[in-house]
Design a protein around this motif. Structure first.
Motif, PDB file in Angstrom:
ATOM      1  N   LEU A 138       0.844  -1.203   0.000  1.00  0.00           N
ATOM      2  CA  LEU A 138       0.000   0.000   0.000  1.00  0.00           C
ATOM      3  C   LEU A 138       0.875   1.247   0.000  1.00  0.00           C
ATOM      4  CD1 LEU A 138      -3.133   0.604   2.228  1.00  0.00           C
ATOM      5  CD2 LEU A 138      -1.496   2.417   1.778  1.00  0.00           C
ATOM      6  N   TRP A 139       1.867   1.297   0.918  1.00  0.00           N
ATOM      7  CA  TRP A 139       2.702   2.498   0.995  1.00  0.00           C
ATOM      8  C   TRP A 139       3.409   2.763  -0.332  1.00  0.00           C
ATOM      9  CZ3 TRP A 139       0.073   3.252   4.912  1.00  0.00           C
ATOM     10  CH2 TRP A 139       0.149   2.573   6.115  1.00  0.00           C
ATOM     11  N   ILE A 140       4.016   1.711  -0.909  1.00  0.00           N
ATOM     12  CA  ILE A 140       4.795   1.920  -2.130  1.00  0.00           C
ATOM     13  C   ILE A 140       3.907   2.322  -3.295  1.00  0.00           C
ATOM     14  CG2 ILE A 140       6.174   0.741  -3.891  1.00  0.00           C
ATOM     15  CD1 ILE A 140       7.744   1.563  -1.426  1.00  0.00           C
ATOM     16  N   PHE A 141       2.827   1.588  -3.533  1.00  0.00           N
ATOM     17  CA  PHE A 141       1.983   1.898  -4.685  1.00  0.00           C
ATOM     18  C   PHE A 141       1.277   3.246  -4.527  1.00  0.00           C
ATOM     19  CE2 PHE A 141       1.557  -2.943  -5.274  1.00  0.00           C
ATOM     20  CZ  PHE A 141       2.698  -2.964  -6.057  1.00  0.00           C
ATOM     21  N   ALA A 142       1.007   3.662  -3.272  1.00  0.00           N
ATOM     22  CA  ALA A 142       0.338   4.945  -3.058  1.00  0.00           C
ATOM     23  C   ALA A 142       1.314   6.116  -3.085  1.00  0.00           C
ATOM     24  CB  ALA A 142      -0.409   4.926  -1.721  1.00  0.00           C
ATOM     25  N   PHE A 143       2.532   5.911  -2.585  1.00  0.00           N
ATOM     26  CA  PHE A 143       3.456   7.040  -2.440  1.00  0.00           C
ATOM     27  C   PHE A 143       4.521   7.123  -3.520  1.00  0.00           C
ATOM     28  CE2 PHE A 143       1.995   6.692   2.044  1.00  0.00           C
ATOM     29  CZ  PHE A 143       1.491   7.985   2.169  1.00  0.00           C
ATOM     30  N   ALA A 144       4.731   6.056  -4.285  1.00  0.00           N
ATOM     31  CA  ALA A 144       5.759   6.117  -5.334  1.00  0.00           C
ATOM     32  C   ALA A 144       5.529   7.278  -6.308  1.00  0.00           C
ATOM     33  CB  ALA A 144       5.826   4.791  -6.085  1.00  0.00           C
ATOM     34  N   PRO A 145       4.269   7.571  -6.712  1.00  0.00           N
ATOM     35  CA  PRO A 145       4.084   8.720  -7.607  1.00  0.00           C
ATOM     36  C   PRO A 145       4.460  10.066  -6.981  1.00  0.00           C
ATOM     37  CG  PRO A 145       2.167   7.251  -7.679  1.00  0.00           C
ATOM     38  CD  PRO A 145       3.016   6.813  -6.526  1.00  0.00           C
ATOM     39  N   TRP A 146       4.586  10.090  -5.652  1.00  0.00           N
ATOM     40  CA  TRP A 146       4.918  11.334  -4.951  1.00  0.00           C
ATOM     41  C   TRP A 146       6.417  11.424  -4.641  1.00  0.00           C
ATOM     42  CZ3 TRP A 146       1.308  15.076  -3.561  1.00  0.00           C
ATOM     43  CH2 TRP A 146      -0.034  14.707  -3.721  1.00  0.00           C
ATOM     44  N   MET A 147       7.219  10.527  -5.184  1.00  0.00           N
ATOM     45  CA  MET A 147       8.594  10.378  -4.729  1.00  0.00           C
ATOM     46  C   MET A 147       9.367  11.692  -4.773  1.00  0.00           C
ATOM     47  SD  MET A 147      11.518   7.617  -5.696  1.00  0.00           S
ATOM     48  CE  MET A 147      11.266   7.774  -7.450  1.00  0.00           C
ATOM     49  N   GLU A 148       9.306  12.403  -5.877  1.00  0.00           N
ATOM     50  CA  GLU A 148      10.097  13.629  -5.988  1.00  0.00           C
ATOM     51  C   GLU A 148       9.640  14.678  -4.987  1.00  0.00           C
ATOM     52  OE1 GLU A 148      11.759  16.747  -9.381  1.00  0.00           O
ATOM     53  OE2 GLU A 148      10.133  15.352  -9.868  1.00  0.00           O
ATOM     54  N   ARG A 149       8.322  14.795  -4.805  1.00  0.00           N
ATOM     55  CA  ARG A 149       7.814  15.774  -3.846  1.00  0.00           C
ATOM     56  C   ARG A 149       8.222  15.421  -2.415  1.00  0.00           C
ATOM     57  NH1 ARG A 149       4.237  15.651  -8.062  1.00  0.00           N
ATOM     58  NH2 ARG A 149       3.196  17.605  -8.637  1.00  0.00           N
ATOM     59  N   LEU A 150       8.147  14.136  -2.066  1.00  0.00           N
ATOM     60  CA  LEU A 150       8.526  13.705  -0.719  1.00  0.00           C
ATOM     61  C   LEU A 150      10.008  13.972  -0.452  1.00  0.00           C
ATOM     62  CD1 LEU A 150       6.605  10.319  -0.451  1.00  0.00           C
ATOM     63  CD2 LEU A 150       6.136  12.391   0.844  1.00  0.00           C
ATOM     64  N   GLN A 151      10.840  13.749  -1.479  1.00  0.00           N
ATOM     65  CA  GLN A 151      12.265  13.960  -1.314  1.00  0.00           C
ATOM     66  C   GLN A 151      12.602  15.414  -1.032  1.00  0.00           C
ATOM     67  OE1 GLN A 151      15.090  11.829  -1.373  1.00  0.00           O
ATOM     68  NE2 GLN A 151      13.393  10.509  -0.854  1.00  0.00           N
ATOM     69  N   ARG A 152      11.720  16.327  -1.466  1.00  0.00           N
ATOM     70  CA  ARG A 152      12.005  17.757  -1.344  1.00  0.00           C
ATOM     71  C   ARG A 152      11.213  18.429  -0.220  1.00  0.00           C
ATOM     72  NH1 ARG A 152      14.904  19.067  -5.957  1.00  0.00           N
ATOM     73  NH2 ARG A 152      14.795  17.501  -7.589  1.00  0.00           N
ATOM     74  N   SER A 153      10.623  17.639   0.658  1.00  0.00           N
ATOM     75  CA  SER A 153       9.854  18.191   1.770  1.00  0.00           C
ATOM     76  C   SER A 153      10.738  18.286   3.012  1.00  0.00           C
ATOM     77  CB  SER A 153       8.642  17.307   2.066  1.00  0.00           C
ATOM     78  OG  SER A 153       8.050  17.670   3.303  1.00  0.00           O
TER      79      SER A 153
END
Length: 442
Positions: free
Chosen positions: A335-350
């Motif tokens: 769940l975490w990977i499939f839900a958050f993978a599309p947000w990877m770049e944004r998460l890295q820059r938070s």
């Protein structure tokens, strides 16, 4: 990581190639997350060039932000990157399945042979070796995580809250997460964070893919729990197992060592599923199997159901308990990977998220120190006495119950791990043999 990682074009494997290599990695993934991550890097980045170095490191950083075993989540992300959901399920699943099958077999053997004298002697050595292994993990993680005064304060505070005041583990994690998010946004240098770079462009919205994944995998996560509720009811041990390990899956930041003390406390004192020494036995078994160390949860689930089997037989109940535990432990990882993978770049820059992770990582050092002391007390002493003075709650050893055999084997294991740099598996084998040798000595 070798220079070959940045040379040559990338290759997209076929689905059958991904399946075959994922199965190989799952069978060879010994040595904890550091060894597992290095193995995947060598196989998938250096040798096969399926994933670029930069992408691999970015995904690894994302997995550190999420609860659960980061190596298994990284394998899931790689599969998703190469072949979508189908690839993610195969790569992440095969990372878990070999170790789960081995752990199930060992749990069955343990439950059937636990009353035999030779078996108890064998695990005398394994328990003692676990003390040295946890001490090694503590020093390794502390060296990596405690770079600033604030991080050291967080580690000490987490240890004191857990060991001296019996604070709930989820509360310690959430407090560190909240404080780290605040500091990361305002004073990132206090947590040794690098300044975040702005996004290059907006790109497509990740919301639709994330919401779809979250809904589908939340239903998959809940499916066996609904079956247990309908057919067995909320009073059955399988319901308790599923609820407890589902909660654990949400707060498993910082690796398996970080939650083991909390899990042991609840499984031993809260539910009464197993004894303190058996919890250490389970960790020793998990250290010898491939896959994530959090697989020790399966051992707990097996014994809990095996010992309260109605309306099933003990063996079937144990298998169901182990299967349910594994399901609710690892389904959330997908769940975490499939839900958050599309947000990877944004998460890295938070900055806030990066600060929260850095603070949790620092607090985890204190959590592991608490775990090490808890295990040491229960391995080296047959009896403990409880002391309470206001909010202060302690377990102190009864010195007359000191086990010199366990202390001697722990000393040998420490020599093998720290001075001779032996692997975990070799250390466990030698310690188990010493346990058999000294087991007949009262």
């Amino acid at each position: 990581m070798g220079s070959s990682a940045t040379e040559g074009p990338l290759h997209r494997p076929t689905f059958s190639e991904l399946t075959r290599v994922s199965a190989r990695i799952g069978c060879l993934s010994f040595g904890g997350p550091a060894g597992q991550i290095a193995l995947m890097h060598r196989e998938l980045v250096d040798e096969r060039r399926w994933v670029a170095e930069e992408e691999y490191l970015q995904a690894l950083n994302l997995c550190h932000l999420l609860p659960g075993p980061e190596a298994q989540q990284l394998a899931t992300w790689i599969g998703w990157k190469l072949h979508g959901w189908k690839g993610g399920i195969v790569a992440g699943g095969l990372f878990v399945v070999p170790g789960a099958l081995v752990m199930l077999a060992l749990s069955m053997l343990y439950a059937l042979a636990a009353d035999l004298q030779w078996f108890a002697a064998l695990f005398l050595g394994i328990k003692a070796a676990v003390l040295a292994i946890i001490a090694q993990a503590l020093l390794r993680i502390a060296g990596r995580a405690l770079k600033t005064p604030l991080q050291r304060v967080l580690a000490v505070a987490a240890f004191a809250a857990l060991f001296l005041f019996d604070a709930p583990f989820p509360l310690v994690v959430l407090a560190a997460l909240a404080l780290g998010a605040l500091v990361g946004a305002q004073k990132p240098e206090w947590l040794a964070l690098k300044p975040a770079q702005p996004l290059a462009g907006a790109g497509p919205s990740p919301w639709p893919a994330s919401l779809k994944a979250a809904l589908i995998w939340a239903a998959i996560w809940a499916a066996p729990m609904i079956a247990v509720l309908v057919f067995l009811g909320p009073e059955h041990v399988l319901w308790d197992i599923g609820v407890f390990f589902s909660q654990l899956a949400v707060v498993t930041f910082g690796g398996a060592y970080a939650v083991l003390a909390y899990m042991a406390q609840e499984a031993v004192s809260g539910f009464g599923w197993l004894a303190p020494g058996e919890m250490v036995d389970g960790l020793g078994l998990a250290e010898t199997t491939p896959g994530p160390l959090i697989m020790v949860t399966q051992f707990v689930g097996y014994l809990a159901a095996f010992r309260a089997p109605d309306p099933f037989g003990p063996l079937l109940a144990g298998v169901l308990g182990a299967a349910l535990t594994t399901w609710v432990t690892f389904a959330p990882c997908f769940l975490w990977i499939f839900a958050f993978a599309p947000w990877m770049e944004r998460l890295q820059r938070s900055p806030a998220l990066k600060g929260g992770l850095a603070a949790v990582t620092a607090a985890v050092v204190g959590v592991i120190a608490n775990l090490a002391l808890w295990f040491a007390l229960h391995v080296l002493f047959a009896r403990l006495s409880a002391v309470q003075a206001g909010p202060l709650r302690l377990e102190v050893p009864v010195w007359a119950s000191f086990d010199w055999r366990a202390a001697a084997i722990a000393g040998v294991a420490a020599l093998l791990v720290f001075a001779l740099k032996w692997s975990i598996v070799r250390t466990l084998i030698v310690s188990a043999a010493l346990g058999l040798l000294l087991g007949a000595t009262s």
